[in-house]
Design a protein around this motif. Structure first.
Motif, short mmCIF file in Angstrom:
data_model
loop_
_atom_site.label_atom_id
_atom_site.label_comp_id
_atom_site.label_asym_id
_atom_site.label_seq_id
_atom_site.Cartn_x
_atom_site.Cartn_y
_atom_site.Cartn_z
N ASP A 76 55.39 -0.51 -64.79
CA ASP A 76 54.09 0.04 -65.31
C ASP A 76 52.87 -0.98 -64.23
O ASP A 76 52.78 -1.83 -64.38
N ARG A 77 52.46 0.14 -64.26
CA ARG A 77 51.16 -0.37 -63.60
C ARG A 77 50.00 -1.03 -64.08
O ARG A 77 49.44 -1.50 -63.96
N ALA B 4 45.45 -7.86 -55.54
CA ALA B 4 45.75 -8.56 -56.17
C ALA B 4 45.73 -8.50 -57.41
O ALA B 4 45.58 -8.79 -58.41
N ALA B 5 44.74 -7.50 -57.81
CA ALA B 5 44.15 -6.76 -58.42
C ALA B 5 45.38 -5.80 -59.63
O ALA B 5 44.99 -4.96 -60.56
N GLY B 6 46.26 -5.92 -58.79
CA GLY B 6 47.61 -4.73 -58.78
C GLY B 6 46.73 -3.11 -58.91
O GLY B 6 47.35 -2.25 -59.40
N PHE C 192 65.72 -3.96 -67.53
CA PHE C 192 65.26 -3.21 -66.08
C PHE C 192 65.35 -4.42 -65.35
O PHE C 192 65.06 -4.07 -64.08
N ASN C 193 63.95 -5.44 -65.83
CA ASN C 193 64.23 -7.14 -64.44
C ASN C 193 63.15 -6.01 -64.07
O ASN C 193 62.16 -5.58 -64.34
N TRP C 194 63.01 -7.14 -63.00
CA TRP C 194 62.46 -6.27 -61.66
C TRP C 194 62.36 -4.64 -61.16
O TRP C 194 61.35 -4.58 -59.83
N ALA D 264 60.07 -8.37 -67.78
CA ALA D 264 58.56 -7.78 -67.36
C ALA D 264 58.65 -6.95 -66.81
O ALA D 264 59.69 -7.04 -66.03
N PRO D 265 57.78 -5.36 -66.35
CA PRO D 265 58.07 -4.59 -65.21
C PRO D 265 57.23 -4.87 -64.81
O PRO D 265 55.80 -4.70 -64.47
N VAL D 266 57.63 -5.08 -63.34
CA VAL D 266 56.94 -6.13 -62.37
C VAL D 266 57.18 -4.65 -61.45
O VAL D 266 55.81 -5.40 -59.92
N ALA D 267 57.78 -3.69 -60.87
CA ALA D 267 57.90 -3.18 -59.85
C ALA D 267 56.48 -2.57 -59.42
O ALA D 267 56.89 -2.57 -58.03
#
Length: 382
Positions: free
Chosen positions: A46-47, A122-124, A40-42, A89-92
């Motif tokens: 995943d919050r 910045a904190a996600g 799935f890549n980018w 990594a699940p970065v979306a």
């Protein structure tokens, strides 16, 4: 006549030093992920993973500390992105905000906007999407018809945005709307707005892709109110702003690492196969990846120096898209396995997923025709 400037760049020691820390983090955080999950890549969301990255100081890492950043270099950020993408990594959930919405707010936003949005990105905690494309307009952003009408205290937005990645999970959108219905040029009279995705009158409809995934959306605006303090940049300057923003979207390592999990699976199979043709093709693919990496690094160097990389970014996106779309077909031809998402080998499952996803790679971030038009203008050919 214009020209491309892909100035060679070597990553400095502080950037390479970060690589080991990121790998150690990912080894733990991604321990339970299967190869098809990593494919799935980018696009993976995943919050909680985004919040963990934020705790590490790896979102908004180049921004000033006063806004939640860490004042690290674009080249350190580049190393982080490489490692995240290579690991699948699940970065979306934070990707758009970190890559372009946050930098845009930092560069042209008001002080109030910076103080409100940037620390949460910045904190996600804040996820963003991009409201650019519209039905029947392809990648021609100047054909924007969604309108913004001035009212007391703000604006009312009406119209439709389509192919809006992640709108169903995003907290905010930066949307492009036409504030002047009769401009002297179609590139004038456009403005960008920071839009709360929970606003009354905003209807988000899913678009399910060939892989059965809900990634894209259609966003319908029915007189959605946006206050004056959520205009970003200058009223009427949206065209210049949005074209500058797209340089961030088109130049990163995601433009050649979306299919990297398939290459990894091919390398694993090649270890046990005595196949000169496979080895030769893998050598060719590796050379392509390394060439694209050098080009993408050159763009990162431009960003680090404060230069505009719009032309070079378009080249990276175009060449990277062609490369990635060819990978699934090459892999199946060389290895002969049938793609399957159910009860297959790791290679078969990754191949099946990316075969269905690859057609979108030449759409997201601008179609091939639009990119080549930008390149032609940059070379003085049109």
């Amino acid at each position: 006549m214009g020209f491309f400037n892909f100035e060679p760049l070597t990553l400095p020691p502080e950037a390479e030093a970060l690589r080991g820390d990121v790998r150690a983090f990912l080894d733990e955080a991604m321990a339970d992920k299967r190869p098809v999950d990593r494919a799935f890549n980018w696009m993976g969301r995943d919050r909680e993973f985004s919040r963990k990255l934020g705790q590490q100081g790896w979102i908004g890492m180049t921004w000033p500390k006063k806004y939640g950043g860490h004042e690290r270099t674009f080249l350190e950020r580049y190393v982080l992105l490489e490692e995240l993408l290579a690991a699948g990594a699940p970065v979306a959930s934070h990707w758009v905000a970190d890559r372009q919405s946050g930098p845009m707010i930092l560069n042209i936003g008001t002080e109030e906007q910076r103080e409100f949005f940037l620390p949460k990105i910045a904190a996600g905690e804040f996820s963003f999407c991009i409201g650019m494309s519209e039905p029947d307009s392809g990648s021609d952003l100047a054909a924007t018809r969604a309108k913004a009408v001035k009212v007391d205290g703000g604006w009312k937005l009406s119209g439709t945005k389509v192919w809006t990645s992640g709108a169903h999970t995003a907290d905010w959108m930066i949307g492009l709307f036409r504030n002047d219905s009769d401009p002297a040029s179609k590139h004038e009279g456009l403005t960008q707005y920071l839009i709360d995705m929970k606003s009354d009158g905003l209807n988000i409809r899913p678009i399910i892709n060939l892989a059965g995934q809900h990634h894209f959306n259609e966003c319908v605006f029915d007189e959605v109110f946006v206050p004056d303090d959520r205009v970003i940049g200058t009223v009427g300057n949206g065209w210049k702003q949005v074209t500058s923003e797209l340089a961030f979207e088109r130049s990163g390592p995601e433009r050649y690492l979306s299919c990297i999990q398939l290459v990894i699976e091919m390398l694993r199979l090649a270890k046990d196969a005595d196949d000169p043709a496979l080895n030769e093709e893998l050598g060719r693919l590796t050379a392509h990846v390394m060439t694209l990496r050098r080009m993408s690094l050159a763009v990162a160097g431009k960003l680090q120096r404060g230069e505009n990389p719009a032309l070079e970014a378009s080249v990276v996106k175009d060449v990277g898209g062609v490369f990635e779309q060819a990978l699934p077909e090459i892999a199946q031809r060389l290895l002969g396995d049938e793609p399957t998402l159910k009860d297959g080998t790791d290679f078969q499952e990754v191949l099946a997923f990316l075969m269905q996803e690859a057609p979108s790679f030449s759409l997201r971030g601008g179609t091939r025709e639009i990119l080549r038009g930008i390149i032609a203008r940059g070379l003085g050919l049109r």
